[in-house]
Design an enzyme around this catalytic site. Structure first.
Site, short mmCIF file in Angstrom:
data_model
loop_
_atom_site.label_atom_id
_atom_site.label_comp_id
_atom_site.label_asym_id
_atom_site.label_seq_id
_atom_site.Cartn_x
_atom_site.Cartn_y
_atom_site.Cartn_z
N ASP A 276 -7.06 -10.34 -20.99
CA ASP A 276 -6.96 -9.29 -21.94
C ASP A 276 -6.36 -9.86 -23.30
OD1 ASP A 276 -6.14 -6.86 -23.53
OD2 ASP A 276 -5.41 -6.12 -22.04
N TYR B 108 7.05 -6.74 -17.78
CA TYR B 108 5.80 -6.16 -17.99
C TYR B 108 5.00 -6.66 -19.17
CZ TYR B 108 2.20 -2.64 -17.64
OH TYR B 108 0.78 -1.99 -17.42
N LYS C 206 -1.24 -4.86 -16.65
CA LYS C 206 -1.63 -5.12 -15.41
C LYS C 206 -2.48 -6.42 -15.13
CE LYS C 206 -0.06 -2.83 -12.20
NZ LYS C 206 1.04 -3.44 -11.29
#
Ligand code: 13P
Ligand code: 13P
Ligand code: MG
Ligand code: MG
Ligand code: MG
EC number: 3.1.3.11
Length: 360
Positions: free
Chosen positions: A10, A226, A229
């Site tokens: 991504d 984080y 995902k």
């Protein structure tokens, strides 16, 4: 031998985490076309699931080839530049290193690879996910390669009847083990049922011939924080000694709950969709899986067919939407919210610290 390398990342999307725009795909395409001209790869197709770009590449250089991995890395860097120029959200999100160093593993992008001698006819499927984790494949891969209620061939077809071997990764320890199915089915299930700790990384025939491969990189374990995902991919060989295409797809007919969804911190149903409908919007989801089917022909990709673009999966999608409603009603409570250890970000330590004197 032919190597199949699916490498994904991504590198920016719009708006927020919904979809990687065509302008990024064009950048990636330009770099891969050059790589093809320079014989670094034989062929390629660029898939997409939500904000993730999936490079499906063929070549004859074997797994973990530094030229192939570098080509993928460079294409993602070019797309990142474009994403920055366009002010997209999360530009360069999954590129966790400033420079390439031999292999994309550990640098952010996910990769699933396998090397084999092409059969006379070589059908294979790629499954591309968004808003979930590698362990999302535990249940469907078990169904495909281990469960006769899903895969009739395990009972009916002499070439599948002896079963398969599953390579299970403990992603906290970074160790893996092979378990044979059906002989060790209950041990296998004892592990892969704990999807917060174990993920299926590969499936092989009993003679070691590759059957399936999953990208098992956990972004938060690489970055230590984080960064979105992992949004895994899987490659599955089909027919003649492997599950039929329809048996592999059948494993996704139940929209099972997977970790991911909003802020990577919620359980939600995995909804099988076409590439066109892989635009997770409701609460940044629900999590999606796209299936692209190809035939390999001397290393060239023939296809793809967008396999969940079919009315036979309408009821699964309907069920997923109902499950999404049901899970959402829990708001900030478990089991919609992930367990403490799997939360991708949380205020809990701060809150506990602030209130520590008030707990008596
Ligand atoms: P065909 O006879 O169409 O090749 O089908 C074989 C098969 O295995 C279907 O699952
Ligand atoms: P991605 O990993 O798809 O970027 O998801 C990030 C997120 O937090 C969505 O809510
Ligand atoms: Mg994103
Ligand atoms: Mg994503
Ligand atoms: Mg992601």
């Amino acid at each position: 031998m032919t190597t199949l390398s699916v490498i994904k990342a991504d590198v920016g999307s719009l708006p927020g985490h919904v979809k990687a725009p065509n302008k990024l795909i064009n950048e990636v395409d330009r770099v891969l076309e050059e790589g093809k001209d320079e014989n670094k790869i034989t062929d390629y197709y660029i898939g997409r699931c939500g904000d993730d770009i999936d490079l499906i590449m063929t070549h004859d250089k074997g797994k973990n080839d530094s030229d192939v991995h570098e080509l993928a890395w460079n294409s993602f860097e070019e797309a990142t530049e474009k994403a920055k120029e366009l002010g997209l959200y999360g530009a360069g999100q999954d590129l966790l290193s400033d420079a390439f160093s031999g292999n994309v593993r550990g640098l952010g992008p996910g990769s699933a690879e396998m090397e084999f001698d092409e059969r006379e006819s070589e059908p294979f499927l790629t499954f591309l996910c968004d808003k979930t984790s590698p362990s999302a494949f535990n249940l469907p891969l078990f169904k495909m390669f281990g469960d006769p209620s899903n895969t009739a061939g395990l009972v009916l077809d002499p070439s599948l009847h002896e079963g398969f071997k599953f390579t299970v990764q403990d992603f906290y320890e970074g160790k893996k083990a092979d378990l044979a199915c059906p002989e060790e089915m209950y041990d296998l299930l004892a592990l892969i049922g704990i999807s917060s700790k174990f993920a299926i990384e590969e499936v092989k025939k009993k003679d070691g011939e590759p059957a399936a491969s999953v990208s098992t990189e956990k972004l938060n374990l690489i970055a230590g924080e984080y960064v979105g995902k992992d949004d895994p991919v899987a490659v599955v060989r089909c027919q003649s000694g492997y599950p039929a295409v329809g048996e592999a797809l059948e494993a996704f007919s139940f929209p099972h709950l997977v970790p991911g969804w909003m802020r990577g911190s919620h359980n939600g149903p995995l909804m099988p969709v076409s590439e066109e409908e892989a635009t997770p919007t409701r609460f940044d989801g629900p999590p999606r899986v796209v299936a692209l089917g190809f035939q390999l022909n001397d290393g060239k990709l023939v296809g793809p067919r967008d396999l969940f673009d079919d009315p036979s999966f309408d009821e699964t999608r309907k069920k997923a939407k109902k499950a999404a409603d049901y899970m959402r009603r829990h708001g900030p409570f478990q089991p919609h919210l992930l367990g403490e250890d799997d939360l991708e970000y949380t205020t809990l330590p701060d809150v506990q610290d602030k209130l520590k004197d008030r707990f008596e």
